[in-house]
Design an enzyme around this catalytic site. Structure first.
Site, PDB file in Angstrom:
ATOM      1  N   ASN A 177     -28.536 -62.947 -64.986  1.00  8.14           N
ATOM      2  CA  ASN A 177     -27.591 -63.351 -66.030  1.00  8.14           C
ATOM      3  C   ASN A 177     -27.089 -64.762 -65.742  1.00  8.14           C
ATOM      4  O   ASN A 177     -26.748 -65.095 -64.602  1.00  8.14           O
ATOM      5  CB  ASN A 177     -26.447 -62.345 -66.217  1.00  8.14           C
ATOM      6  CG  ASN A 177     -25.646 -62.044 -64.979  1.00  8.14           C
ATOM      7  OD1 ASN A 177     -26.170 -62.026 -63.872  1.00  8.14           O
ATOM      8  ND2 ASN A 177     -24.361 -61.790 -65.142  1.00  8.14           N
ATOM      9  N   ILE A 178     -27.094 -65.565 -66.782  1.00  8.61           N
ATOM     10  CA  ILE A 178     -26.694 -66.976 -66.673  1.00  8.61           C
ATOM     11  C   ILE A 178     -25.568 -67.195 -67.675  1.00  8.61           C
ATOM     12  O   ILE A 178     -25.801 -67.184 -68.884  1.00  8.61           O
ATOM     13  CB  ILE A 178     -27.881 -67.918 -67.009  1.00  8.61           C
ATOM     14  CG1 ILE A 178     -29.153 -67.542 -66.223  1.00  8.61           C
ATOM     15  CG2 ILE A 178     -27.483 -69.378 -66.784  1.00  8.61           C
ATOM     16  CD1 ILE A 178     -29.076 -67.719 -64.721  1.00  8.61           C
ATOM     17  N   GLU A 179     -24.352 -67.341 -67.140  1.00  6.50           N
ATOM     18  CA  GLU A 179     -23.175 -67.436 -68.017  1.00  6.50           C
ATOM     19  C   GLU A 179     -22.888 -68.886 -68.417  1.00  6.50           C
ATOM     20  O   GLU A 179     -23.501 -69.827 -67.920  1.00  6.50           O
ATOM     21  CB  GLU A 179     -21.971 -66.807 -67.304  1.00  6.50           C
ATOM     22  CG  GLU A 179     -22.216 -65.313 -67.064  1.00  6.50           C
ATOM     23  CD  GLU A 179     -21.026 -64.577 -66.488  1.00  6.50           C
ATOM     24  OE1 GLU A 179     -20.076 -65.215 -65.998  1.00  6.50           O
ATOM     25  OE2 GLU A 179     -21.068 -63.337 -66.532  1.00  6.50           O
ATOM     26  N   GLU A 204     -31.980 -59.274 -68.407  1.00  4.81           N
ATOM     27  CA  GLU A 204     -33.226 -58.701 -68.931  1.00  4.81           C
ATOM     28  C   GLU A 204     -33.847 -59.607 -69.990  1.00  4.81           C
ATOM     29  O   GLU A 204     -35.064 -59.702 -70.106  1.00  4.81           O
ATOM     30  CB  GLU A 204     -33.024 -57.271 -69.451  1.00  4.81           C
ATOM     31  CG  GLU A 204     -31.863 -57.037 -70.382  1.00  4.81           C
ATOM     32  CD  GLU A 204     -30.553 -56.767 -69.666  1.00  4.81           C
ATOM     33  OE1 GLU A 204     -30.078 -57.676 -68.960  1.00  4.81           O
ATOM     34  OE2 GLU A 204     -29.979 -55.679 -69.838  1.00  4.81           O
ATOM     35  N   CYS A 227     -29.676 -57.152 -76.053  1.00  8.88           N
ATOM     36  CA  CYS A 227     -30.894 -56.994 -75.241  1.00  8.88           C
ATOM     37  C   CYS A 227     -31.753 -55.854 -75.767  1.00  8.88           C
ATOM     38  O   CYS A 227     -32.985 -55.946 -75.763  1.00  8.88           O
ATOM     39  CB  CYS A 227     -30.534 -56.759 -73.777  1.00  8.88           C
ATOM     40  SG  CYS A 227     -29.922 -58.260 -72.985  1.00  8.88           S
TER      41      CYS A 227
END
Ligand code: THU
Length: 133
Positions: A42-44, A55, A91
């Site tokens: 996860n890239i915030e 995912e 997702c």
């Protein structure tokens, strides 16, 4: 590569999570039919809506490298939360288009794990079949 090995790959990918806002780390790993692995994390973003889930990062990486539904064999998703992280709604919609409905999806938080697939996670799908006639 078996389920446990793919989950281990996802835990390695989780170390690359960029989650300064939620401090909730998610990792994903995709296995292809020629035994390649694609990681996702996860890239915030300070503009929260621009965040990318682990995912989606993994499936986009596989697609970016030429893999498609028929050459993606399994997906592992792991988190460091108190319970298993099932994919979010966005997702699920993305996976519904990009992976086979019965492709195994392995979930774990290091304490509990389960195996599911996108047909189970997203019933009554809205898909390309509805749009492309
Ligand atoms: N997150 C994922 O990476 N996958 C999911 O399916 C659930 C949510 C991430 C997004 C955000 O960086 C953090 O978890 C908290 O929502």
């Amino acid at each position: 590569m078996n389920k446990q090995e793919l989950l281990e790959e996802a835990f390695k990918a989780m170390k690359n999570a960029y989650a300064p806002y939620s401090n909730y780390h998610v990792g994903a790993a995709i296995l292809t039919s020629d035994n390649k692995i694609f990681w996702g994390a996860n890239i915030e973003n300070a503009s929260f809506g621009a965040t990318n889930c682990a995912e989606r990062s993994a499936v986009f990486a596989a697609y970016s490298n030429g893999y498609r539904k028929d050459t993606i064999e399994a997906l592992a998703i792991v988190s460091d939360g108190p319970r298993i992280a099932a994919p979010c709604g966005i997702c699920r919609q993305v996976l519904c288009e990009l992976v086979k409905g019965d492709m195994p999806i392995y979930l774990s938080n290091g304490k509990e794990e389960c195996t599911t697939n996108i047909n189970e996670l997203l019933p009554m799908q809205f898909s390309e079949e509805d749009v492309i006639q």
